[in-house]
Motif scaffolding. Structure first.
Motif, PDB file in Angstrom:
ATOM      1  N   HIS A 130       0.828  -1.215   0.000  1.00 30.50           N
ATOM      2  CA  HIS A 130       0.000   0.000   0.000  1.00 30.50           C
ATOM      3  C   HIS A 130       0.865   1.268   0.000  1.00 30.50           C
ATOM      4  O   HIS A 130       0.552   2.238  -0.701  1.00 30.50           O
ATOM      5  CB  HIS A 130      -0.961   0.005   1.178  1.00 30.50           C
ATOM      6  N   PHE A 131       1.939   1.261   0.790  1.00 28.22           N
ATOM      7  CA  PHE A 131       2.848   2.398   0.841  1.00 28.22           C
ATOM      8  C   PHE A 131       3.465   2.647  -0.533  1.00 28.22           C
ATOM      9  O   PHE A 131       3.512   3.777  -1.021  1.00 28.22           O
ATOM     10  CB  PHE A 131       3.951   2.134   1.882  1.00 28.22           C
ATOM     11  N   SER A 132       3.946   1.579  -1.158  1.00 24.01           N
ATOM     12  CA  SER A 132       4.553   1.674  -2.485  1.00 24.01           C
ATOM     13  C   SER A 132       3.549   2.221  -3.493  1.00 24.01           C
ATOM     14  O   SER A 132       3.879   3.100  -4.302  1.00 24.01           O
ATOM     15  CB  SER A 132       5.058   0.293  -2.918  1.00 24.01           C
ATOM     16  N   ALA A 133       2.334   1.699  -3.463  1.00 18.09           N
ATOM     17  CA  ALA A 133       1.303   2.154  -4.394  1.00 18.09           C
ATOM     18  C   ALA A 133       0.999   3.638  -4.199  1.00 18.09           C
ATOM     19  O   ALA A 133       0.905   4.395  -5.176  1.00 18.09           O
ATOM     20  CB  ALA A 133       0.033   1.320  -4.220  1.00 18.09           C
ATOM     21  N   ALA A 134       0.891   4.075  -2.947  1.00 18.61           N
ATOM     22  CA  ALA A 134       0.579   5.487  -2.682  1.00 18.61           C
ATOM     23  C   ALA A 134       1.713   6.397  -3.154  1.00 18.61           C
ATOM     24  O   ALA A 134       1.470   7.435  -3.778  1.00 18.61           O
ATOM     25  CB  ALA A 134       0.306   5.689  -1.190  1.00 18.61           C
TER      26      ALA A 134
END
Length: 195
Positions: free
Chosen positions: A97-101
C-alpha cells in the motif's frame, strides 16, 4: 482517458489482482515455495511492491526515505522474493500500500515525458521517462501476477480473479479434469510423433 490514465489504471488493477492472490490463504500457503527456485505468493507481493517503490520514486528524484533491507549491499541474493519468519503478512501488505501510494503520487504529479534516471540499468539505457517506467511497471507487475495465478491454482485450485472472472471458462471440477486429460492426451500423441 489519456495515455497516462490508461497506463495508471492498468497498473492499479494488476496491483489489486496480485494482492488478492493472498486472500483466504493461511500463512504457510502464502509463504510456501512452489517452484524449484522458491517462488511463493507473499514473496511476489514483496518483490513487486519493492521494485515499484524504487522505479516510481527514486528514479524520479522523489525518495521516500523508506529503507528496504533486502536491497542493501550485504543482503542475501533474492531476499526480496520471500518473507522471513519475522516479516508479517501485514507488514508486506502495508509495504504494498505504501509503495502504491508513493508511486501514485509520482504518476499523478509528473507528465509522461518527465525525465528519470535508473542507476541500476546499463549506462546507455539509464535515462528514461515516466512513460517508459509506467510501461515497465505494468509489464513487471503483470509478469509476476501470471506467476501468482499459477501458484494460487496449485495451492487451492483458485483461478483468475475468482468465480465471476469472465476470462475463465466456468467448469465443474469434473469438467476441468476432463479438459486437462484432453490436453494431456494431445501432448502424448504429439510427443509420440502423432502429428
Amino acid at each position: 482517458m489519456d495515455q497516462k490514465e490508461i497506463l495508471h489504471k492498468y497498473l492499479r488493477t494488476r496491483r489489486e489482482n496480485l494482492l488478492a492472490k493472498l486472500d483466504g490463504l493461511d500463512e504457510y500457503s502464502i509463504r510456501r515455495p512452489m517452484t524449484p527456485t522458491g517462488t511463493n505468493l507473499l514473496g511476489l507481493v514483496k518483490h513487486v511492491a519493492s521494485v515499484e517503490l524504487g522505479y516510481l520514486t527514486d528514479v524520479f528524484g522523489r525518495p521516500t526515505g523508506r529503507v528496504l533491507p533486502w536491497f542493501s549491499d550485504d543482503a542475501e541474493p533474492d531476499a526480496d522474493f520471500w518473507a522471513a519468519p519475522d516479516e508479517t503478512r501485514e507488514s508486506i501488505i502495508e509495504l504494498h500500500h505504501f509503495s502504491a501510494a508513493a508511486s501514485d503520487a509520482t504518476i499523478n504529479e509528473l507528465d509522461l515525458d518527465a525525465p528519470g534516471h535508473v542507476p541500476w540499468w546499463r549506462e546507455d539505457r539509464r535515462d528514461v521517462t515516466l512513460h517508459q517506467i509506467l510501461v515497465h511497471m505494468c509489464v513487471e507487475t503483470a509478469h509476476h501476477l501470471g506467476h501468482a495465478d499459477i501458484l494460487r491454482e496449485l495451492i487451492d485450485g483458485g483461478v483468475g480473479q475468482g468465480a465471476a472472472d469472465p476470462n475463465v471458462t466456468p467448469r465443474s471440477a469434473e469438467d476441468w479434469a476432463a479438459h486437462r486429460e484432453r490436453i494431456e492426451s494431445a501432448a502424448r500423441k504429439a510427443g509420440a510423433g502423432g502429428l
